[in-house]
Design a protein around this motif. Structure first.
Motif, PDB file in Angstrom:
ATOM      1  N   ALA A  48      20.547 -95.111  -0.718  1.00 27.24           N
ATOM      2  CA  ALA A  48      19.955 -94.393  -1.844  1.00 27.24           C
ATOM      3  C   ALA A  48      20.550 -94.886  -3.157  1.00 27.24           C
ATOM      4  CB  ALA A  48      20.179 -92.893  -1.691  1.00 27.24           C
ATOM      5  N   VAL A  49      21.859 -95.128  -3.152  1.00 28.60           N
ATOM      6  CA  VAL A  49      22.520 -95.673  -4.349  1.00 28.60           C
ATOM      7  C   VAL A  49      21.955 -97.048  -4.671  1.00 28.60           C
ATOM      8  CG1 VAL A  49      24.709 -96.514  -5.284  1.00 28.60           C
ATOM      9  CG2 VAL A  49      24.646 -94.365  -3.997  1.00 28.60           C
ATOM     10  N   MET A  50      21.851 -97.901  -3.673  1.00 25.70           N
ATOM     11  CA  MET A  50      21.408 -99.277  -3.898  1.00 25.70           C
ATOM     12  C   MET A  50      19.946 -99.344  -4.311  1.00 25.70           C
ATOM     13  SD  MET A  50      24.201-100.836  -3.595  1.00 25.70           S
ATOM     14  CE  MET A  50      23.499-102.458  -3.956  1.00 25.70           C
ATOM     15  N   ARG A  51      19.110 -98.402  -3.879  1.00 25.56           N
ATOM     16  CA  ARG A  51      17.704 -98.402  -4.306  1.00 25.56           C
ATOM     17  C   ARG A  51      17.605 -98.197  -5.812  1.00 25.56           C
ATOM     18  NH1 ARG A  51      16.787 -95.579   0.571  1.00 25.56           N
ATOM     19  NH2 ARG A  51      16.770 -93.553  -0.463  1.00 25.56           N
ATOM     20  N   GLN A  52      18.419 -97.290  -6.341  1.00 18.95           N
ATOM     21  CA  GLN A  52      18.394 -97.069  -7.783  1.00 18.95           C
ATOM     22  C   GLN A  52      18.904 -98.288  -8.537  1.00 18.95           C
ATOM     23  OE1 GLN A  52      19.374 -93.447  -9.724  1.00 18.95           O
ATOM     24  NE2 GLN A  52      19.380 -92.236  -7.851  1.00 18.95           N
ATOM     25  N   LEU A  53      19.986 -98.886  -8.047  1.00 15.65           N
ATOM     26  CA  LEU A  53      20.524-100.071  -8.707  1.00 15.65           C
ATOM     27  C   LEU A  53      19.524-101.221  -8.645  1.00 15.65           C
ATOM     28  CD1 LEU A  53      24.257-100.093  -7.526  1.00 15.65           C
ATOM     29  CD2 LEU A  53      23.228 -98.971  -9.509  1.00 15.65           C
ATOM     30  N   SER A  54      18.849-101.360  -7.516  1.00 16.55           N
ATOM     31  CA  SER A  54      17.876-102.433  -7.339  1.00 16.55           C
ATOM     32  C   SER A  54      16.759-102.346  -8.374  1.00 16.55           C
ATOM     33  CB  SER A  54      17.293-102.373  -5.924  1.00 16.55           C
ATOM     34  OG  SER A  54      16.238-103.289  -5.773  1.00 16.55           O
ATOM     35  N   ARG A  55      16.249-101.132  -8.605  1.00 18.55           N
ATOM     36  CA  ARG A  55      15.147-100.969  -9.553  1.00 18.55           C
ATOM     37  C   ARG A  55      15.591-101.200 -10.988  1.00 18.55           C
ATOM     38  NH1 ARG A  55      13.352 -96.675  -5.759  1.00 18.55           N
ATOM     39  NH2 ARG A  55      14.703 -95.174  -6.798  1.00 18.55           N
ATOM     40  N   TYR A  95      18.374-102.846 -12.215  1.00 16.31           N
ATOM     41  CA  TYR A  95      18.902-104.182 -12.526  1.00 16.31           C
ATOM     42  C   TYR A  95      17.985-105.300 -12.033  1.00 16.31           C
ATOM     43  CZ  TYR A  95      23.178-101.831 -13.898  1.00 16.31           C
ATOM     44  OH  TYR A  95      24.098-101.023 -14.545  1.00 16.31           O
ATOM     45  N   ASP A  96      16.842-104.930 -11.450  1.00 23.02           N
ATOM     46  CA  ASP A  96      15.862-105.901 -10.965  1.00 23.02           C
ATOM     47  C   ASP A  96      16.511-106.906 -10.030  1.00 23.02           C
ATOM     48  OD1 ASP A  96      13.556-107.319 -10.552  1.00 23.02           O
ATOM     49  OD2 ASP A  96      13.636-108.402 -12.458  1.00 23.02           O
ATOM     50  N   VAL A  97      17.149-106.392  -8.997  1.00 19.44           N
ATOM     51  CA  VAL A  97      17.779-107.250  -7.999  1.00 19.44           C
ATOM     52  C   VAL A  97      17.260-106.863  -6.618  1.00 19.44           C
ATOM     53  CG1 VAL A  97      19.887-107.687  -9.315  1.00 19.44           C
ATOM     54  CG2 VAL A  97      19.770-105.694  -7.803  1.00 19.44           C
ATOM     55  N   GLU A  98      17.330-107.819  -5.711  1.00 11.44           N
ATOM     56  CA  GLU A  98      16.969-107.570  -4.321  1.00 11.44           C
ATOM     57  C   GLU A  98      18.217-107.158  -3.559  1.00 11.44           C
ATOM     58  OE1 GLU A  98      15.183-110.020  -0.456  1.00 11.44           O
ATOM     59  OE2 GLU A  98      15.320-110.984  -2.432  1.00 11.44           O
ATOM     60  N   VAL A  99      18.074-106.252  -2.617  1.00  7.65           N
ATOM     61  CA  VAL A  99      19.211-105.793  -1.812  1.00  7.65           C
ATOM     62  C   VAL A  99      18.900-106.022  -0.338  1.00  7.65           C
ATOM     63  CG1 VAL A  99      20.692-103.854  -1.187  1.00  7.65           C
ATOM     64  CG2 VAL A  99      19.829-104.055  -3.530  1.00  7.65           C
ATOM     65  N   ARG A 106      20.065-113.261  -7.733  1.00  5.70           N
ATOM     66  CA  ARG A 106      19.730-111.865  -8.021  1.00  5.70           C
ATOM     67  C   ARG A 106      19.547-111.076  -6.725  1.00  5.70           C
ATOM     68  NH1 ARG A 106      18.757-111.229 -13.443  1.00  5.70           N
ATOM     69  NH2 ARG A 106      18.138-109.059 -13.053  1.00  5.70           N
ATOM     70  N   LYS A 107      20.256-111.491  -5.709  1.00  6.76           N
ATOM     71  CA  LYS A 107      20.228-110.796  -4.426  1.00  6.76           C
ATOM     72  C   LYS A 107      21.610-110.317  -4.070  1.00  6.76           C
ATOM     73  CE  LYS A 107      18.706-111.392   0.398  1.00  6.76           C
ATOM     74  NZ  LYS A 107      18.086-112.322   1.358  1.00  6.76           N
ATOM     75  N   ILE A 108      21.718-109.042  -3.691  1.00  8.32           N
ATOM     76  CA  ILE A 108      22.981-108.452  -3.275  1.00  8.32           C
ATOM     77  C   ILE A 108      22.934-108.235  -1.766  1.00  8.32           C
ATOM     78  CG2 ILE A 108      24.575-106.520  -3.533  1.00  8.32           C
ATOM     79  CD1 ILE A 108      23.267-105.954  -6.231  1.00  8.32           C
ATOM     80  N   ILE A 109      23.870-108.824  -1.054  1.00  9.73           N
ATOM     81  CA  ILE A 109      23.959-108.627   0.401  1.00  9.73           C
ATOM     82  C   ILE A 109      25.091-107.656   0.667  1.00  9.73           C
ATOM     83  CG2 ILE A 109      24.354-109.675   2.638  1.00  9.73           C
ATOM     84  CD1 ILE A 109      23.122-111.835  -0.210  1.00  9.73           C
TER      85      ILE A 109
END
Length: 393
Positions: A334-341, A343-347, A387-390
């Protein structure tokens, strides 16, 4: 000298006059303190806030985190008048240690603290900003963040005006009004925007969201359609109810009120949070009334849909509008979904599902590296590839 400077900055912080640069300076000074010095500063700050009120109520888990940060270095903490007052002051200072970013992992400690990964130390991804595209009735588009201030177009007897503060407004031009002219504003990932509809209703769009609306409201109702997340301050008009259409089965009906709608497709449920007034959340025609301070969660099932209503902290739901992320009992995804939107990054994820649950607030104006550092301090392991966070779970 450093402690005296800290006291000066804390006094400004308590009165709400601290600049972003001063907050960073205060954060650096606080990080230079050892446990005993931090305790002394906390006691001094508790005295400062005593005249301005104590921020927040004591939370057992958060208090234990403070004990871990300070107590291990000097033994049992000595309270100032009450544990709640000491806790409140310490919580504020711990937030400042991260210059506006603080998260607490409520999962029991099982992993040692991580050091920053070499590939993320200098990686800078800027936060989102005021970005949106306006689509006019004829299909032509205007990139709002690139457009100059002033009148952008004429639609349905109104002028579409970009104001000096970046907001879009619809202002009548005295011409013939057409209620059949529809416009759409869409924000990209990493964007947000504010619009004033022709009736005076104010709408804030979060990242990756859209609103479709008539340039001029006609007839006996005011109806708009949204995707993603939006906050509304609806202009009162008892003769023309305001309706927010979310999908074919769900809509929100109001007369005049303040509320937030989270309807992202990648979220499991649609959530409507009411701050002021009264709204009805209708699912397949069944009405569910919300009162201020309540959140209605739409849950779809094989037999249709239902709305679960509960009391919530409304500040958490609208924190994005105030420039903050706010998490309470939020899982890692849930945290990463907000950050993804934002900062426009893929998770992407490696390993199984994490059972970590987070609480805290993070400023949306921070670079992604600062936000990820707050997560790293709570034992979240990841690496960045472009722009991808693993994330390793």
């Amino acid at each position: 000298m450093s402690q005296e400077k800290i006291y000066q900055l804390l006094d400004k912080y308590a009165s709400g006059g601290l600049t972003a640069a001063e907050q960073r300076e205060l954060s650096e000074l606080l990080q230079s303190l050892d446990g005993r010095e931090f305790t002394a500063v906390t006691e001094r700050y508790a005295q400062i806030v005593e005249q301005r009120g104590v921020p927040g109520e004591a939370d057992t888990v958060l208090f234990e985190r403070i004990r871990e940060r300070i107590g291990d270095m000097e033994g049992e903490m000595r309270p100032v008048r009450t544990r709640t007052r000491w806790w409140a002051a310490a919580a504020v200072l711990l937030a400042l240690l991260s210059a506006g970013a603080y998260l607490f992992n409520r999962q029991p400690r099982q992993i040692v603290s991580l050091k920053p990964a070499a590939d993320t130390v200098h990686h800078e991804i800027r936060p989102g900003g005021n970005k949106a595209v306006l689509t006019l009735a004829n299909g032509s588009t205007i990139v709002l963040d690139e457009a100059a201030d002033g009148t952008l177009a004429q639609q349905g007897g109104t002028n579409v005006v970009k104001l000096g503060n970046g907001q879009l407004a619809y202002v009548g031009d005295g011409g013939e009004v057409s209620a059949s002219v529809y416009n759409t504003i869409a924000t990209p990932r990493g964007g947000q925007y504010r619009i004033a509809l022709s009736d005076g209703t104010q709408v804030w769009l979060n990242a990756a969201s859209s609103i479709r609306y008539p340039a001029v409201f006609g007839g006996s109702e005011r109806r708009v359609e949204i995707t993603g997340e939006a906050y509304f301050e609806v202009a009162k008009d008892e003769k023309r109810p305001f309706t927010v259409q979310i999908n074919k089965s769900t809509e929100i009906n109001v007369l005049g009120t303040h509320f937030n709608v989270n309807a992202y497709e990648d979220e499991s449920n649609i959530r409507t949070t009411l701050l002021e007034g009264k709204v009805s959340v209708a699912v397949f025609g069944k009405q569910n009334i919300l009162k201020p301070g309540q959140q209605g969660t739409v849950i779809y099932g094989n037999s249709g849909g239902a709305v679960q209503v509960k009391e919530v902290d409304t500040g958490e739901a609208v924190a994005w509008k105030e420039g903050m992320f706010s998490f309470k009992n939020a899982d890692l995804r849930a945290v990463m979904r907000q950050l993804s939107r934002w900062y426009d990054v893929e998770v992407a994820y490696e390993g199984g599902n994490s059972n970590a649950v987070f609480e805290g607030k993070i400023q949306r104006e921070l670079n992604l590296a600062d936000v990820l550092d707050a997560l790293r301090k709570n034992n979240v392991q990841f690496r960045i590839e472009g722009r991808k966070i693993i994330v390793r779970q």
